[in-house]
Design a protein around this motif. Structure first.
Motif, PDB file in Angstrom:
ATOM      1  N   LEU A 111       0.835  -1.194   0.000  1.00  0.00           N
ATOM      2  CA  LEU A 111       0.000   0.000   0.000  1.00  0.00           C
ATOM      3  C   LEU A 111       0.873   1.249   0.000  1.00  0.00           C
ATOM      4  CD1 LEU A 111      -2.639  -1.206   2.608  1.00  0.00           C
ATOM      5  CD2 LEU A 111      -3.000  -0.886   0.157  1.00  0.00           C
ATOM      6  N   ALA A 112       0.481   2.249  -0.771  1.00  0.00           N
ATOM      7  CA  ALA A 112       1.279   3.469  -0.880  1.00  0.00           C
ATOM      8  C   ALA A 112       0.437   4.696  -0.566  1.00  0.00           C
ATOM      9  CB  ALA A 112       1.898   3.572  -2.268  1.00  0.00           C
ATOM     10  N   SER A 113      -0.432   5.125  -1.489  1.00  0.00           N
ATOM     11  CA  SER A 113      -1.242   6.326  -1.288  1.00  0.00           C
ATOM     12  C   SER A 113      -2.402   6.006  -0.351  1.00  0.00           C
ATOM     13  CB  SER A 113      -1.767   6.813  -2.640  1.00  0.00           C
ATOM     14  OG  SER A 113      -2.587   7.934  -2.468  1.00  0.00           O
ATOM     15  N   PRO A 114      -2.393   6.513   0.884  1.00  0.00           N
ATOM     16  CA  PRO A 114      -3.363   6.022   1.871  1.00  0.00           C
ATOM     17  C   PRO A 114      -4.752   6.641   1.813  1.00  0.00           C
ATOM     18  CG  PRO A 114      -1.884   7.577   2.912  1.00  0.00           C
ATOM     19  CD  PRO A 114      -1.383   7.404   1.495  1.00  0.00           C
ATOM     20  N   PHE A 115      -4.883   7.864   1.309  1.00  0.00           N
ATOM     21  CA  PHE A 115      -6.143   8.573   1.529  1.00  0.00           C
ATOM     22  C   PHE A 115      -7.339   8.037   0.754  1.00  0.00           C
ATOM     23  CE2 PHE A 115      -2.890  11.548   3.026  1.00  0.00           C
ATOM     24  CZ  PHE A 115      -3.345  11.688   4.330  1.00  0.00           C
ATOM     25  N   PRO A 116      -7.185   7.581  -0.485  1.00  0.00           N
ATOM     26  CA  PRO A 116      -8.350   6.940  -1.113  1.00  0.00           C
ATOM     27  C   PRO A 116      -8.832   5.720  -0.327  1.00  0.00           C
ATOM     28  CG  PRO A 116      -6.712   7.495  -2.763  1.00  0.00           C
ATOM     29  CD  PRO A 116      -6.067   7.725  -1.436  1.00  0.00           C
ATOM     30  N   LEU A 117      -7.895   4.918   0.177  1.00  0.00           N
ATOM     31  CA  LEU A 117      -8.274   3.741   0.960  1.00  0.00           C
ATOM     32  C   LEU A 117      -8.945   4.148   2.274  1.00  0.00           C
ATOM     33  CD1 LEU A 117      -8.252   0.703   1.541  1.00  0.00           C
ATOM     34  CD2 LEU A 117      -5.927   0.978   2.441  1.00  0.00           C
ATOM     35  N   LEU A 118      -8.370   5.108   2.982  1.00  0.00           N
ATOM     36  CA  LEU A 118      -8.950   5.537   4.257  1.00  0.00           C
ATOM     37  C   LEU A 118     -10.351   6.111   4.060  1.00  0.00           C
ATOM     38  CD1 LEU A 118      -5.830   7.261   5.864  1.00  0.00           C
ATOM     39  CD2 LEU A 118      -6.694   4.953   6.302  1.00  0.00           C
TER      40      LEU A 118
END
Length: 340
Positions: free
Chosen positions: A57-64
């Motif tokens: 996982l890299a870019s966290p904000f879409p997932l969060l």
């Protein structure tokens, strides 16, 4: 004392037939499903590691944000975001949006960075330390800008003929989420960084790896670190309560599948070694029947000091198995420790 119990996923994927996560899509969608399952199992948090240039996982904000839309109660966070790579202004907008979608449940863990897949990867993102700075100094500078922006105070001069009407005065970044500034954590690898985080009003995360500052077992060093954090927080006089978390690899063995995966686990003692230029202590794993785990975990001084435990989960074993590990811990181990 009730303790917050969450999980921490590194979000690995590999095309291997033995892996339940063979693509980035698998990891992202299964991370959402695991957060939903963890909430249903009675856990308190879903946290995710952030790595660049890796099958993780890299870019966290879409997932969060997606998890925030699918859940209603659990805390949602990171452990940790490498601030060498971050634009604090864009990050403030992303974090504000994700926090509003979740109803104010974001708990963002940040850090100065760790060993990575490429040399000076942050340079590819367009960042470089200023003259006289180290890359760690740059990460802390980005962090302090981010913290200031989260306060929501205006700083930008409005255009005299704006496209849309503005409120009066200087403008801030939008969307602003009130209270997020008080839910920022720092991944501290030493006593000094724990104290630095406390003075800035950041909560403290400590993992299964720490700079060796005396040769004692990890849990003893971390307990000292947490106590130093608490004292520094008290001295700083913040208006909100400081929190501390520890990460642990803990696997209750209650069936044959657990035994097949972890019954022969040999990582039962701390290990010492070198990372980059410093000596580090790596924490042991715990794998045993619930009654034995309760006995072992009672001796973990850092767990006693912290208010939050993050269970590192083997995400490549799939949602069902990871949810089983979390639920078994919450129902069969935590009550015996007085945490439920």
């Amino acid at each position: 004392m009730k303790k917050h119990i969450g999980f921490l996923s590194f979000g690995h994927w590999t095309p291997s037939p033995q892996s339940q996560t063979r693509s980035a899509s698998d990891v992202l969608l299964q991370s959402i499903d695991l957060a939903v399952a963890a909430e249903e199992a009675g856990a308190d948090g879903a946290y995710f590691r952030v790595h660049h240039f890796a099958r993780q996982l890299a870019s966290p904000f879409p997932l969060l944000a997606a998890i925030g839309a699918k859940t209603s109660r659990i805390e949602i966070g990171t452990g940790v975001i490498d601030m060498r790579y971050e634009n604090p202004f864009y990050m403030t907008e992303d974090a504000g949006a994700a926090d509003l979608i979740s109803g104010g449940r974001l708990q963002l863990g940040l850090s100065r960075g760790s060993p990575e897949q490429v040399v000076d990867g942050w340079r590819y993102f367009g960042y470089a330390p200023a003259e006289g700075e180290t890359e760690q100094d740059m990460a802390r500078r980005h962090t302090q800008v981010f913290l200031d922006l989260l306060r929501g105070e205006g700083f930008a001069q409005p255009h005299p003929r704006p496209m849309f009407p503005n409120p009066g005065g200087l403008l801030r970044l939008e969307p602003h989420s009130e209270g997020l500034r008080e839910r920022i954590w720092w991944g501290a690898g030493s006593v000094a960084t724990a104290q630095w985080a406390a003075h800035l009003g950041m909560h403290m995360q400590t993992s299964t790896l720490k700079q060796d500052e005396g040769g004692q077992p990890l849990h003893i060093q971390q307990a000292e670190q947490i106590r130093a954090f608490k004292q520094a927080w008290k001295e700083a006089g913040h208006a909100y309560e400081g929190r501390s978390s520890v990460s642990r690899s803990i696997f209750p063995i209650v069936n044959d599948l657990d035994r097949a995966y972890f019954g022969r686990d040999r990582d039962q003692t701390d290990q010492f070694g070198h990372i980059d230029s410093y000596r580090a202590v790596f924490g042991r794993s715990y794998a045993a029947e619930p009654d034995k785990l309760i006995e072992q975990l009672r001796a973990d001084e850092a767990l006693a000091e912290a208010d939050t435990l993050l269970l590192t989960v083997p995400n490549q074993l799939g949602v069902d198995y990871c949810a089983h590990v979390i639920e078994t811990f919450v129902k069969d181990v935590a009550p015996g420790l007085g945490w439920r």
